[in-house]
Structure formats: C-alpha cells, structure tokens
Design a protein around this motif. Sequence first.
Motif, PDB file in Angstrom:
ATOM      1  N   SER A  55      -2.415  -5.052  -2.560  1.00 19.34           N
ATOM      2  CA  SER A  55      -2.214  -6.476  -2.073  1.00 19.34           C
ATOM      3  C   SER A  55      -0.468  -6.490  -1.678  1.00 19.34           C
ATOM      4  O   SER A  55       0.058  -7.072  -0.851  1.00 19.34           O
ATOM      5  N   ILE A  56       0.237  -5.541  -2.625  1.00 19.38           N
ATOM      6  CA  ILE A  56       1.379  -5.373  -2.260  1.00 19.38           C
ATOM      7  C   ILE A  56       1.852  -4.372  -1.064  1.00 19.38           C
ATOM      8  O   ILE A  56       2.360  -5.055  -0.086  1.00 19.38           O
ATOM      9  N   THR A  57       1.204  -3.475  -0.894  1.00 18.01           N
ATOM     10  CA  THR A  57       1.085  -2.304   0.237  1.00 18.01           C
ATOM     11  C   THR A  57       0.743  -2.951   1.607  1.00 18.01           C
ATOM     12  O   THR A  57       1.266  -2.920   2.581  1.00 18.01           O
ATOM     13  N   GLY A  58      -0.519  -3.494   1.403  1.00 20.79           N
ATOM     14  CA  GLY A  58      -0.986  -4.012   2.623  1.00 20.79           C
ATOM     15  C   GLY A  58      -1.031  -5.300   3.027  1.00 20.79           C
ATOM     16  O   GLY A  58      -0.790  -5.920   4.180  1.00 20.79           O
ATOM     17  N   GLY A  59      -0.477  -6.364   1.848  1.00 17.50           N
ATOM     18  CA  GLY A  59      -0.243  -7.874   2.047  1.00 17.50           C
ATOM     19  C   GLY A  59       1.107  -7.978   2.116  1.00 17.50           C
ATOM     20  O   GLY A  59       1.838  -8.247   3.066  1.00 17.50           O
ATOM     21  N   TYR A  60       1.973  -7.889   0.871  1.00 17.64           N
ATOM     22  CA  TYR A  60       3.359  -8.137   1.020  1.00 17.64           C
ATOM     23  C   TYR A  60       4.024  -7.438   2.094  1.00 17.64           C
ATOM     24  O   TYR A  60       5.118  -7.966   2.699  1.00 17.64           O
ATOM     25  N   HIS A  61       3.827  -6.165   2.027  1.00 18.25           N
ATOM     26  CA  HIS A  61       4.783  -5.174   2.887  1.00 18.25           C
ATOM     27  C   HIS A  61       4.118  -5.141   4.460  1.00 18.25           C
ATOM     28  O   HIS A  61       5.145  -5.626   5.168  1.00 18.25           O
ATOM     29  N   ARG A  62       3.122  -4.611   4.608  1.00 20.87           N
ATOM     30  CA  ARG A  62       2.807  -4.353   6.083  1.00 20.87           C
ATOM     31  C   ARG A  62       2.197  -5.592   6.752  1.00 20.87           C
ATOM     32  O   ARG A  62       2.616  -5.692   8.098  1.00 20.87           O
ATOM     33  N   TYR A  63       1.704  -6.617   6.054  1.00 17.36           N
ATOM     34  CA  TYR A  63       1.575  -7.961   6.753  1.00 17.36           C
ATOM     35  C   TYR A  63       2.633  -8.818   6.788  1.00 17.36           C
ATOM     36  O   TYR A  63       3.334  -9.124   8.018  1.00 17.36           O
TER      37      TYR A  63
END
Length: 380
Positions: A55-63
């Motif tokens: 959720s950090i890498t795919g959500g917070y960061h890349r999205y």
Amino acid sequence: MPKKPGVKINWTGALFLTLSPIAAVVLGFMHLYMDGFRWPIWVFAIIMYTLTASSITGGYHRYFAHRAYECRNWLKWYWCLFGAAAFQNSVLIWARDHRVHHRFVDSDKDPYSISKGFWYAHFGWMMVNEEQSLVIAEPYGRDLERDPIVKFQDDHYVTIAIAMGLLFPAIVGYFLGSAFGGLAIAGFLRIVTLHHATFFINSWCHWWGRQTYTDTNSAKDSFVMAVATFGEGYHNFHHIFANDYRNGVRWYHWDPTKWIIKLFSWTGGAYSLRRTPWTEIIRAQMQMDEKHLKNRLQANWQLQFQQQVDSLKQRVEAAHQRFEVLREEYKHSADIYRQSGLDRLQEMKRQVRTAKLEFRFALKQWRDYQTFLMAIPAPA
C-alpha cells in the motif's frame, strides 16, 4: 539532535520513531515468553506486512505521488486504509514530501537530502520540522487536497492508523490464539520493520549502488533493497522515469509492486498504466555505459572508439524504433486482417519478428564492443 535556526524538534515523530522499536522488542519477547511461538501469528504478520508495504509502494508512492496509473475509488480506499496502518503519515503529507524530494533532489530544499548525511536521510528528517520545508511543500499537494478520499484519510489519519495498524492486528491475533501476540508481532514489530525497509530507500539507495540510467542525481539501483521493499530498490531508474508504474523494468527484475498493480489492472481496479518507451530507456542506459567507458579509459579513449560507439548507438536506436513501429502497426491492424482473412497479418508478424531479431543483434553488438573496450587496460 541540536537545534538550528528555523528548525524545531518534531516531538511526535521523534518519540514514535524512538519508542516503537523498544515496544516491538519488549512486547515481542513478552509474547514469546507468555504464549510461546505461535506460527499463525507470524504468518498473519507476514500477510499484514505485505498488505501495508504494497500500500505504501503501490498506493502512496506509485499512484498518489507519481500518478503512474489511474485507479478506481475502491482501490484508493484500500491503499489509504492499509497505507495508514504502516504509520508513515497520511497520503497527503507522504506524497507531497516525496514530490518535493524528486523536484529538489540532493539540494537544501530536498526534505530528506542525502547531502545532509545518511542517518538524516534515513529518519532524522522526520524528527524535526524545518520551516522552509513546510513552505516549499505546500503547493505540491493541492491536487491531493481536492480528492475526498485523501482528504478524509488526512483528517482522520491518527484514528485510522491506530485502528488498522494496531487494533486490527490485535483482533485477528485474538482469533489466532493471542491478541497480545497480534499486537506485538503483526502490530509493532511489523511497523518497525517496514519503517526501516522504507527509510533505506532514502538513505541506502542514495548512498550505495549502481547508477544505471543517470548520474545527474544521487539515486542508485540496489537489488538488495528491491527485495526488501517490494521493488523500490531500482531507484536510479525511478528517479529518471518517475511516472513509470514499474521500478524493475525488466520482466525478471524483482518488483512485486508492479505485479500487484498489473494484477489490479486485470480486475479493473487499476488502468492506464504508464510505461516509459523502451527507446528512451535504452538511450539512457547506453549514455551511462559510454560515460563509464570514458571515465575508465580516460587518456586511452580514441576517436575511432567514439566513432564506433556512436555508430552502434544509432544502429540500436534505429532497430528498436523500427521494431516498435511495426509492432504497433501489427496491433492496430490485427483485428481488421483477421476479419478479412488476408495473408497480410502473417507477413506483418514475420516483419515484427525480424525487426525484433535485428534489434537484439544490434544491442548485442553494442554490448560486445563495450566488453571489448572494458578489456583495454586503464591508464596508470
């Protein structure tokens, strides 16, 4: 940490980053002493780590930070709920700071600049409130402030973080035999482990590693960090192609985040995934290869080497461009030719395969010549 003009200690951040590791160790040992080793608790902790880390890498960061793809509201809620459980601040603050980092990387305006030291970039920056940083960051989150889901998470961040990051693990732990174990292992230990895995991207990946695509900033690629952070370790690629939904651009690169995003795209949750054209990626990599060669050979670098390097680079780029053009033409024409029953489709497929082979051959020639030049003794 000594005070500086315009700098105040962030007591909330400092205390949490200091006390949470102590809580993880003390509560963890207390759980093992009182309950013994309960493997369901540890399996759940790994699952919880996966949900919150992605959720950090795919959500917070890349999205949210980079808009590397688009997604439905239900997926936004998922990222916001489990991202809050990572205790790394709200989407709004996290993504805003990260955008500033990319805009001003390695400068005084970079909130976690490696130029201020390894440990400052790792977590020291979160223990202080720099007045200048707060002013600089404000404009970089205006689009996020207009998102009602992001706004709700930001307004209720503390409540959501405690509920998802601590109470939820304790409740699940209760049904697995130990609420205390769920809190200690899937709660605090998971939070601290994920904290420092994430923080290493700001410190380790700006300190050690390989500059594969650019040397205009301090970001470096690290396979070790890619394994530890769901693919975020390909940081040199990310800093030059930040809007790509992938960090590990090759199919074999360890980047579970890109696989998760791709999986969500198959379910309809994510769409419009952004990919950097291969021509740009290869051009950047060849430019860095050439720099490494020139830096190594220095005075031994000859005009004939430069001429051959330029010729091979042009051949690679031309071959790849031809392959991409033919492949796109084939994709757009496939349905038409299938319906009309023409043999043109097979001919186009043959041309695409031939162009791909020509590109691979040109790239092999480039790499063989690079190997040849690297074998030349460096000047004493």
